[in-house]
Design a protein around this motif. Sequence first.
Motif, PDB file in Angstrom:
ATOM      1  N   LYS A   1       0.814  -1.220   0.000  1.00  0.00           N
ATOM      2  CA  LYS A   1       0.000   0.000   0.000  1.00  0.00           C
ATOM      3  C   LYS A   1       0.852   1.277   0.000  1.00  0.00           C
ATOM      4  O   LYS A   1       0.302   2.379  -0.014  1.00  0.00           O
ATOM      5  CB  LYS A   1      -0.913   0.011   1.229  1.00  0.00           C
ATOM      6  CG  LYS A   1      -1.993  -1.068   1.222  1.00  0.00           C
ATOM      7  CD  LYS A   1      -3.079  -0.735   0.240  1.00  0.00           C
ATOM      8  CE  LYS A   1      -4.295  -1.609   0.405  1.00  0.00           C
ATOM      9  NZ  LYS A   1      -5.374  -1.259  -0.555  1.00  0.00           N
ATOM     10  N   SER A   2       2.168   1.119   0.014  1.00  0.00           N
ATOM     11  CA  SER A   2       3.092   2.264   0.070  1.00  0.00           C
ATOM     12  C   SER A   2       2.781   3.182   1.248  1.00  0.00           C
ATOM     13  O   SER A   2       2.788   4.409   1.125  1.00  0.00           O
ATOM     14  CB  SER A   2       3.047   3.052  -1.249  1.00  0.00           C
ATOM     15  OG  SER A   2       3.460   2.237  -2.329  1.00  0.00           O
ATOM     16  N   LEU A   3       2.520   2.585   2.401  1.00  0.00           N
ATOM     17  CA  LEU A   3       2.209   3.353   3.598  1.00  0.00           C
ATOM     18  C   LEU A   3       3.490   3.717   4.338  1.00  0.00           C
ATOM     19  O   LEU A   3       4.412   2.916   4.432  1.00  0.00           O
ATOM     20  CB  LEU A   3       1.308   2.534   4.527  1.00  0.00           C
ATOM     21  CG  LEU A   3      -0.087   2.188   4.005  1.00  0.00           C
ATOM     22  CD1 LEU A   3      -0.796   1.270   4.988  1.00  0.00           C
ATOM     23  CD2 LEU A   3      -0.897   3.446   3.759  1.00  0.00           C
ATOM     24  N   PRO A   4       3.566   4.913   4.899  1.00  0.00           N
ATOM     25  CA  PRO A   4       4.750   5.283   5.685  1.00  0.00           C
ATOM     26  C   PRO A   4       4.845   4.438   6.946  1.00  0.00           C
ATOM     27  O   PRO A   4       3.829   3.968   7.476  1.00  0.00           O
ATOM     28  CB  PRO A   4       4.508   6.761   6.018  1.00  0.00           C
ATOM     29  CG  PRO A   4       3.034   6.955   5.888  1.00  0.00           C
ATOM     30  CD  PRO A   4       2.566   6.009   4.827  1.00  0.00           C
ATOM     31  N   LEU A   5       6.058   4.272   7.440  1.00  0.00           N
ATOM     32  CA  LEU A   5       6.279   3.410   8.593  1.00  0.00           C
ATOM     33  C   LEU A   5       5.632   3.952   9.859  1.00  0.00           C
ATOM     34  O   LEU A   5       5.325   3.182  10.777  1.00  0.00           O
ATOM     35  CB  LEU A   5       7.782   3.233   8.823  1.00  0.00           C
ATOM     36  CG  LEU A   5       8.546   2.493   7.726  1.00  0.00           C
ATOM     37  CD1 LEU A   5      10.024   2.386   8.096  1.00  0.00           C
ATOM     38  CD2 LEU A   5       7.963   1.117   7.474  1.00  0.00           C
ATOM     39  N   ASN A   6       5.415   5.255   9.924  1.00  0.00           N
ATOM     40  CA  ASN A   6       4.834   5.831  11.143  1.00  0.00           C
ATOM     41  C   ASN A   6       3.316   5.959  11.077  1.00  0.00           C
ATOM     42  O   ASN A   6       2.700   6.514  11.982  1.00  0.00           O
ATOM     43  CB  ASN A   6       5.467   7.189  11.451  1.00  0.00           C
ATOM     44  CG  ASN A   6       5.219   8.208  10.349  1.00  0.00           C
ATOM     45  OD1 ASN A   6       4.685   7.873   9.288  1.00  0.00           O
ATOM     46  ND2 ASN A   6       5.610   9.444  10.594  1.00  0.00           N
ATOM     47  N   ALA A   7       2.699   5.464  10.022  1.00  0.00           N
ATOM     48  CA  ALA A   7       1.233   5.528   9.917  1.00  0.00           C
ATOM     49  C   ALA A   7       0.599   4.505  10.857  1.00  0.00           C
ATOM     50  O   ALA A   7       1.101   3.391  11.000  1.00  0.00           O
ATOM     51  CB  ALA A   7       0.797   5.249   8.480  1.00  0.00           C
ATOM     52  N   PRO A   8      -0.511   4.851  11.520  1.00  0.00           N
ATOM     53  CA  PRO A   8      -1.178   3.889  12.398  1.00  0.00           C
ATOM     54  C   PRO A   8      -1.649   2.662  11.609  1.00  0.00           C
ATOM     55  O   PRO A   8      -1.961   2.755  10.424  1.00  0.00           O
ATOM     56  CB  PRO A   8      -2.387   4.675  12.933  1.00  0.00           C
ATOM     57  CG  PRO A   8      -2.030   6.103  12.743  1.00  0.00           C
ATOM     58  CD  PRO A   8      -1.183   6.156  11.514  1.00  0.00           C
ATOM     59  N   ARG A   9      -1.693   1.541  12.284  1.00  0.00           N
ATOM     60  CA  ARG A   9      -2.189   0.339  11.630  1.00  0.00           C
ATOM     61  C   ARG A   9      -3.695   0.452  11.458  1.00  0.00           C
ATOM     62  O   ARG A   9      -4.417   0.808  12.399  1.00  0.00           O
ATOM     63  CB  ARG A   9      -1.864  -0.900  12.474  1.00  0.00           C
ATOM     64  CG  ARG A   9      -1.997  -2.188  11.677  1.00  0.00           C
ATOM     65  CD  ARG A   9      -1.693  -3.400  12.529  1.00  0.00           C
ATOM     66  NE  ARG A   9      -2.895  -3.927  13.142  1.00  0.00           N
ATOM     67  CZ  ARG A   9      -2.896  -4.957  13.983  1.00  0.00           C
ATOM     68  NH1 ARG A   9      -1.753  -5.499  14.339  1.00  0.00           N
ATOM     69  NH2 ARG A   9      -4.022  -5.398  14.493  1.00  0.00           N
ATOM     70  N   ASP A  10      -4.167   0.148  10.264  1.00  0.00           N
ATOM     71  CA  ASP A  10      -5.599   0.317   9.988  1.00  0.00           C
ATOM     72  C   ASP A  10      -6.258  -0.976   9.528  1.00  0.00           C
ATOM     73  O   ASP A  10      -7.346  -0.950   8.960  1.00  0.00           O
ATOM     74  CB  ASP A  10      -5.815   1.417   8.941  1.00  0.00           C
ATOM     75  CG  ASP A  10      -5.199   1.076   7.584  1.00  0.00           C
ATOM     76  OD1 ASP A  10      -4.505   0.031   7.471  1.00  0.00           O
ATOM     77  OD2 ASP A  10      -5.402   1.848   6.625  1.00  0.00           O
ATOM     78  N   VAL A  11      -5.605  -2.117   9.770  1.00  0.00           N
ATOM     79  CA  VAL A  11      -6.192  -3.395   9.366  1.00  0.00           C
ATOM     80  C   VAL A  11      -6.152  -4.367  10.546  1.00  0.00           C
ATOM     81  O   VAL A  11      -5.346  -4.233  11.459  1.00  0.00           O
ATOM     82  CB  VAL A  11      -5.438  -4.027   8.173  1.00  0.00           C
ATOM     83  CG1 VAL A  11      -5.649  -3.222   6.916  1.00  0.00           C
ATOM     84  CG2 VAL A  11      -3.963  -4.205   8.475  1.00  0.00           C
TER      85      VAL A  11
END
Length: 219
Positions: A166-176
């Motif tokens: 998903k190309s999510l940044p490492l500091n993004a909260p987990r959303d799954v």
Amino acid sequence: MTEILLIRHGETAWNAVRRLQGHLDIPLNAEGTRQAKALAWALQNEKLDAIISSDLQRAMQTAGEIARLQGLSTRLDPALRERCFGGFEGELYSEIPHKFPEAYAIWQSRDPDALFPPGERVGESIRQFQTRVIDAILHHARQHQGKKIALVAHGGVLECAYRAAKSLPLNAPRDVTIYNASINRFSFDGEALQLLQWGDIAHLDADAMDEINQSQTKQ
């Protein structure tokens, strides 16, 4: 194109009481064994070319159930282990904020380079863990180009793959939600991971357990 079935191990006694496992080698409990058998039956008509597992026994036991019905042996790769949490390992999630308040706050901030208090093992930062896991997944994908493989691992490993796809940044909260004994399908085209299906637990007759309750950990 390589098709990758990324599978989380079945439930352990520590999953059930929300105790942090990391690199500690905890076996499946009775429910986890049931989940692994159900998972294996669900995959029995899918032709797998290889089954590669973390070398922690909860993953190995889950992979073994799949391998028996596939007529394959399981290859082990320590690079597919769960993240090492240092001094947090063995602790109940509910106890960590009280025993390690400063380190817990840093953990929850998702600083990609933050480390855990030392314990029996040296913990990994998010960045170190992500690099280890994605390197391992892509290595196996390239080794089995054009084939279908199963990688049996851990919740954190699945999260790394999800973020990469998903190309999510490492500091993004987990959303799954990451379920025990879940099937998560990815493809690799030689360049990048693509997510095809997430969190398939249709083979289980009851909800699998999510090791980390998002509302409490806010990861």
